[in-house]
Structures are given as structure tokens and as C-alpha cells.
Design a protein around this motif. Structure first.
Motif, PDB file in Angstrom:
ATOM      1  N   HIS A  84     -14.493 -42.759 -13.982  1.00  0.00           N
ATOM      2  CA  HIS A  84     -14.639 -43.570 -12.887  1.00  0.00           C
ATOM      3  C   HIS A  84     -15.787 -44.765 -12.998  1.00  0.00           C
ATOM      4  CE1 HIS A  84     -16.119 -44.517  -8.744  1.00  0.00           C
ATOM      5  NE2 HIS A  84     -15.090 -43.977  -8.145  1.00  0.00           N
ATOM      6  N   SER A  85     -15.364 -45.810 -12.655  1.00  0.00           N
ATOM      7  CA  SER A  85     -16.330 -47.111 -13.027  1.00  0.00           C
ATOM      8  C   SER A  85     -17.770 -46.981 -12.301  1.00  0.00           C
ATOM      9  CB  SER A  85     -15.471 -48.257 -12.556  1.00  0.00           C
ATOM     10  OG  SER A  85     -14.794 -48.778 -13.661  1.00  0.00           O
ATOM     11  N   GLY A 108     -13.868 -48.271 -16.922  1.00  0.00           N
ATOM     12  CA  GLY A 108     -13.629 -49.853 -17.431  1.00  0.00           C
ATOM     13  C   GLY A 108     -14.779 -50.863 -16.965  1.00  0.00           C
ATOM     14  N   ALA A 109     -15.662 -50.320 -16.035  1.00  0.00           N
ATOM     15  CA  ALA A 109     -16.654 -51.165 -15.671  1.00  0.00           C
ATOM     16  C   ALA A 109     -17.125 -52.120 -16.425  1.00  0.00           C
ATOM     17  CB  ALA A 109     -17.804 -50.258 -15.060  1.00  0.00           C
ATOM     18  N   PHE A 126     -11.407 -49.598 -22.487  1.00  0.00           N
ATOM     19  CA  PHE A 126     -11.020 -51.009 -22.301  1.00  0.00           C
ATOM     20  C   PHE A 126     -12.032 -51.583 -21.329  1.00  0.00           C
ATOM     21  CE2 PHE A 126     -10.000 -49.842 -18.027  1.00  0.00           C
ATOM     22  CZ  PHE A 126      -9.974 -48.624 -18.197  1.00  0.00           C
ATOM     23  N   ASN A 128     -12.229 -53.539 -17.491  1.00  0.00           N
ATOM     24  CA  ASN A 128     -11.452 -53.576 -16.241  1.00  0.00           C
ATOM     25  C   ASN A 128     -10.838 -54.983 -16.418  1.00  0.00           C
ATOM     26  OD1 ASN A 128     -11.644 -51.291 -15.000  1.00  0.00           O
ATOM     27  ND2 ASN A 128     -13.721 -51.855 -14.123  1.00  0.00           N
ATOM     28  N   TYR A 154     -13.462 -50.017  -4.927  1.00  0.00           N
ATOM     29  CA  TYR A 154     -14.726 -49.805  -5.739  1.00  0.00           C
ATOM     30  C   TYR A 154     -14.491 -50.675  -7.078  1.00  0.00           C
ATOM     31  CZ  TYR A 154     -12.259 -46.608  -9.177  1.00  0.00           C
ATOM     32  OH  TYR A 154     -11.550 -46.057 -10.564  1.00  0.00           O
ATOM     33  N   ALA A 156     -13.728 -50.585 -10.025  1.00  0.00           N
ATOM     34  CA  ALA A 156     -12.411 -50.684 -10.953  1.00  0.00           C
ATOM     35  C   ALA A 156     -11.435 -51.699 -10.260  1.00  0.00           C
ATOM     36  CB  ALA A 156     -11.705 -49.306 -11.287  1.00  0.00           C
ATOM     37  N   MET A 160     -10.478 -55.441 -11.477  1.00  0.00           N
ATOM     38  CA  MET A 160      -9.241 -55.852 -12.189  1.00  0.00           C
ATOM     39  C   MET A 160      -8.617 -56.761 -11.112  1.00  0.00           C
ATOM     40  SD  MET A 160      -7.636 -52.084 -13.492  1.00  0.00           S
ATOM     41  CE  MET A 160      -8.478 -50.840 -13.825  1.00  0.00           C
ATOM     42  N   PHE A 206      -3.865 -51.983  -8.675  1.00  0.00           N
ATOM     43  CA  PHE A 206      -4.482 -50.658  -9.527  1.00  0.00           C
ATOM     44  C   PHE A 206      -4.630 -49.516  -8.893  1.00  0.00           C
ATOM     45  CE2 PHE A 206      -8.404 -48.372 -10.229  1.00  0.00           C
ATOM     46  CZ  PHE A 206      -8.000 -47.799 -11.351  1.00  0.00           C
ATOM     47  N   ALA A 208      -4.324 -44.940 -10.137  1.00  0.00           N
ATOM     48  CA  ALA A 208      -4.263 -44.197 -11.370  1.00  0.00           C
ATOM     49  C   ALA A 208      -4.360 -42.728 -10.604  1.00  0.00           C
ATOM     50  CB  ALA A 208      -5.578 -44.459 -12.280  1.00  0.00           C
ATOM     51  N   PHE A 235      -2.263 -48.202 -15.911  1.00  0.00           N
ATOM     52  CA  PHE A 235      -2.647 -46.938 -15.533  1.00  0.00           C
ATOM     53  C   PHE A 235      -1.789 -46.415 -14.203  1.00  0.00           C
ATOM     54  CE2 PHE A 235      -6.314 -49.521 -16.675  1.00  0.00           C
ATOM     55  CZ  PHE A 235      -6.678 -49.019 -17.650  1.00  0.00           C
ATOM     56  N   TYR A 284      -5.002 -41.860 -21.654  1.00  0.00           N
ATOM     57  CA  TYR A 284      -6.308 -41.089 -21.514  1.00  0.00           C
ATOM     58  C   TYR A 284      -6.590 -40.228 -22.995  1.00  0.00           C
ATOM     59  CZ  TYR A 284      -5.280 -43.106 -17.075  1.00  0.00           C
ATOM     60  OH  TYR A 284      -4.668 -43.901 -15.889  1.00  0.00           O
TER      61      TYR A 284
HETATM   62  C1  PHB Z   1     -12.038 -46.749 -13.537  1.00  0.00           C
HETATM   63  O1  PHB Z   1     -12.784 -46.175 -12.503  1.00  0.00           O
HETATM   64  O2  PHB Z   1     -12.578 -47.533 -14.204  1.00  0.00           O
HETATM   65  C2  PHB Z   1     -10.944 -46.597 -13.947  1.00  0.00           C
HETATM   66  C3  PHB Z   1     -10.228 -45.077 -13.408  1.00  0.00           C
HETATM   67  C4  PHB Z   1      -9.090 -44.602 -13.739  1.00  0.00           C
HETATM   68  C5  PHB Z   1      -8.113 -45.785 -14.422  1.00  0.00           C
HETATM   69  C6  PHB Z   1      -8.731 -46.850 -14.890  1.00  0.00           C
HETATM   70  C7  PHB Z   1      -9.964 -47.203 -14.683  1.00  0.00           C
HETATM   71  O3  PHB Z   1      -7.081 -45.323 -14.737  1.00  0.00           O
END
Ligand code: PHB
Length: 369
Positions: A84-85, A108-109, A126, A128, A154, A156, A160, A206, A208, A235, A284
């Protein structure tokens, strides 16, 4: 008898979500990381490995406390975390301030390899910005000029949407409405009703994990998949296609991996993972596997002497990772320089349609190292 520091096991701490909407992501990362170490005979730079773990539950409010459990209580040599970012920003600060080696296997933050960047922080996933920036141009060039975005509110999701917007606008498109839903809510109905009334050319999202399954099903059930094409960062359709079923068919996404890559390297990885865990690998697991590959490169270079942090870092900076996604190197800010694939869901697979961005490097805004 005291144990010689150079001979004691390397202590690896996982800070990952093992509960909540991202639980499957944390488990996949852990499994694949351990698989890579097992492929080395269970050793890192010739030393035994000891694992510690904390379930961060994707909760930013508990992130500092959880990170300190690994750093202070368990005294780990390296942290693998997190998904989680928001949690990753707090974790990165703890790692930076305590000089603990950190490898980020998902979150990805942008800040982690941007304003918070540090010599001891690496990422094998990666930023974001990366997959989302690659998608904006694709959508505009396909003739979709008026786009609605929807994501969890939030870091991420926000980052994005920002990356997507940057390239959408540069290619003559515009976001007519940015919609946000609290994390990790899955009450999508009012948002789908609003999208139906706006009638945009396309929707970009986005989501996931568990939330992505429900979103894709709800989008199709609302009849929107017939009238408004759905685009997303990849994702949305990672580790979820079995559960999403036909509802996901035809969805276009961008990501640094695809289960339909069909390269010898990826096929070998997928077979090994399936054999070991009786589960389908996904992005993942690839990121977790590569976190281990990066650490292996670092520790082999110093023959397991993790106290030689400078030596470990220098090796990690210069290695080329032979990833199932395709090989990649680290940027100056320690983020992968990698191809972003354009994918389309076809028969429960993410088929590669093309490369949306070749060797894409995050701009690393604000990183001073
Ligand atoms: C994120 O919070 O950075 C995040 C979480 C799940 C993902 C991709 C990014 O699949």
C-alpha cells in the motif's frame, strides 16, 4: 558461544498485508520471494536466511509501529515491504532514518523513489506514474477524448490518475470528471450511475485485489462494459481474472508484466511457481521474486557480509535483473527502468497487444541522492 557476525543468518523482515483487500498480494510476494531464495539452496550470499513478518493490514495509521517491530524488536538486516502506497511512505521514512536496507516489492508511491529516495531504498515494482502515464497516450490515440476516472482516494489512486492525465492531455484528451471512493470501499453503485449519466468516451480506473474483482463485476452488471470502454492500470486484472470471469473480457490495461508474455524466462517462472504453490502467478509474485533476485545480487557481491552496506548497495545499483517481466536495470533513484505493456483480457488471460512505453523511467521528481 557467540555467533560470529559474518556467519549468523541474514534476517529478512516482511512487512506486507496478510489481511484485508490486499492479502493475496502480500501472500504472493512472500511466496515468490521465498521461492527465489530456495532456488539458491535457501542461502543468501552463502548464509542461512531467517524470516520475520508483520501483517501491516494496509493500514497507514499503524505503519510506523509495524516498521519499528522489524527494525527495533527483530533487528532485521533488510525489510521487504510493502503493498500500500500510504503505508510505504511511512515505512520508507523509518528505513531511511534507521539505515535499514529496504526493498519495495509493490507500493508505487512516487515519493519512495522521489522526495524520500535514499541510498538504502530500492524498488522492484513500479512507480504509480509509470503504468498510468503509459496509458494516457494510448486512450487519446484510440480516439477517446473525454474520460472519467474512478479510483480509491489515497496516494496510489491519486498518483495514477495524475500520471494518466499528464499524457492524456498531452495527446489532446481531457478528464471530464475525477471520481473518488474511500479506500477500501466497494460500494461502486452511485459512481456507476454517475458515469452512465455523463456518458464519457472511456473510463479509466485503478483498483486492485479483492476490490478489483467486485468493480469489474459491477461495471459489467451495470451494462457499462457494452457502452463505455474500460481502461485501467493492469492491477485491475492481476490475480483476479478467474473470479472476474467474462465480465473482464476486452478490458485494456497497461503494466510492466503480462501473464500472456510467453517468453522462455516467464514460462519457466510460471511453471515453477504453480508447481510450488498450486496457485497462478501474477505481477505481485514477479515483483516479490525480483526483490529476492536483487538482494541475491547484493549479497553475493559481498559474500554474505550484509554489514558492508555500501558494497551491497553498489552491487544492487549496477545489476541487471533477469526478470520474468523482461530484464530491467535500476534508475539512479532505484526504481526499475522497464517496458510497459499494453494488454487486453482475452479468455482469462492478459494478452500482450504491444509495448505502450519502451524502457520507461520514472522522472523521480524531488529525488536528491
Ligand atoms: C499501492 O498502494 O501503491 C498499490 C496497491 C496495489 C496495487 C498497486 C499499487 O495493485
Amino acid at each position: 558461544m557467540t555467533v560470529n557476525a559474518a556467519e549468523r543468518p541474514v534476517k529478512v523482515g516482511f512487512m506486507l498485508p496478510y489481511s484485508g483487500t490486499y492479502a493475496a498480494l502480500g501472500n504472493g510476494i512472500t511466496n515468490a520471494f521465498k521461492m527465489a531464495i530456495d532456488e539458491q539452496g535457501g542461502k543468501l550470499g552463502g548464509r542461512d536466511v531467517e524470516y520475520y513478518s508483520v501483517d501491516d493490514a494496509s493500514d497507514p495509521a499503524k505503519a510506523v509501529e509495524n516498521a519499528n517491530r522489524l527494525v527495533k524488536r527483530d533487528d532485521v538486516d533488510v525489510i521487504i515491504g510493502t503493498v500500500h502506497s500510504g503505508v510505504s511512505m511511512a515505512l520508507s521514512k523509518v528505513a531511511r532514518d534507521s539505515d535499514t536496507l529496504l526493498i519495495v516489492p509493490n507500493a508505487g508511491a512516487n515519493e519512495v523513489t522521489g522526495v524520500i529516495c535514499a541510498p538504502n531504498i530500492f524498488r522492484t515494482s513500479f512507480s504509480n506514474w509509470q503504468p498510468s502515464f503509459a496509458m494516457g497516450g494510448v486512450v487519446a490515440k484510440q480516439g477517446h477524448k473525454k474520460v472519467v476516472t474512478l479510483t480509491w482516494k489515497y496516494a496510489a489512486g491519486e498518483q495514477m490518475v495524475a500520471g494518466f492525465k499528464e499524457s492524456l492531455e498531452a495527446n489532446g484528451g481531457e478528464i471530464v470528471k475525477e471520481l473518488y471512493i474511500p479506500f477500501p470501499s466497494v460500494e461502486f453503485q452511485p459512481f456507476l450511475t454517475e458515469i452512465a449519466s455523463i456518458k464519457p468516451d472511456a473510463v479509466y480506473v485503478f483498483f486492485a485485489g479483492g476490490g478489483a474483482v467486485k468493480f469489474v463485476q459491477d461495471y459489467a452488471a451495470a451494462g457499462l462494459s457494452r457502452s463505455v470502454p474500460l481502461y485501467a492500470s493492469g492491477f485491475l486484472t492481476e490475480g483476479t481474472l478467474e473470479a472476474q470471469g467474462v465480465a473482464a473480457e476486452g478490458t485494456h490495461t497497461t503494466l510492466h508484466y503480462a501473464d500472456g508474455l510467453d517468453t522462455p524466462r516467464d514460462n519457466a517462472f510460471r511453471e515453477a511457481y504453480k508447481k510450488n504453490y498450486k496457485l497462478e502467478p501474477d505481477v505481485y509474485t514477479v515483483q516479490g521474486y525480483d526483490a529476492a533476485q536483487l538482494l541475491i545480487a547484493g549479497l553475493n557481491a559481498v559474500k554474505g557480509d550484509i554489514a558492508d552496506q555500501k558494497g551491497v548497495i553498489a552491487a544492487m545499483e549496477s545489476t541487471k535483473i533477469d526478470s520474468p517481466r523482461g530484464s530491467f536495470t535500476m534508475s539512479k533513484s532505484h526504481n526499475p527502468v522497464q517496458d510497459i505493456y499494453l494488454r487486453k483480457v482475452q479468455g482469462k488471460k492478459n494478452i500482450v497487444v504491444g509495448i505502450a512505453s519502451k524502457a520507461l523511467e520514472d522522472p523521480a521528481r524531488g529525488c536528491k541522492m
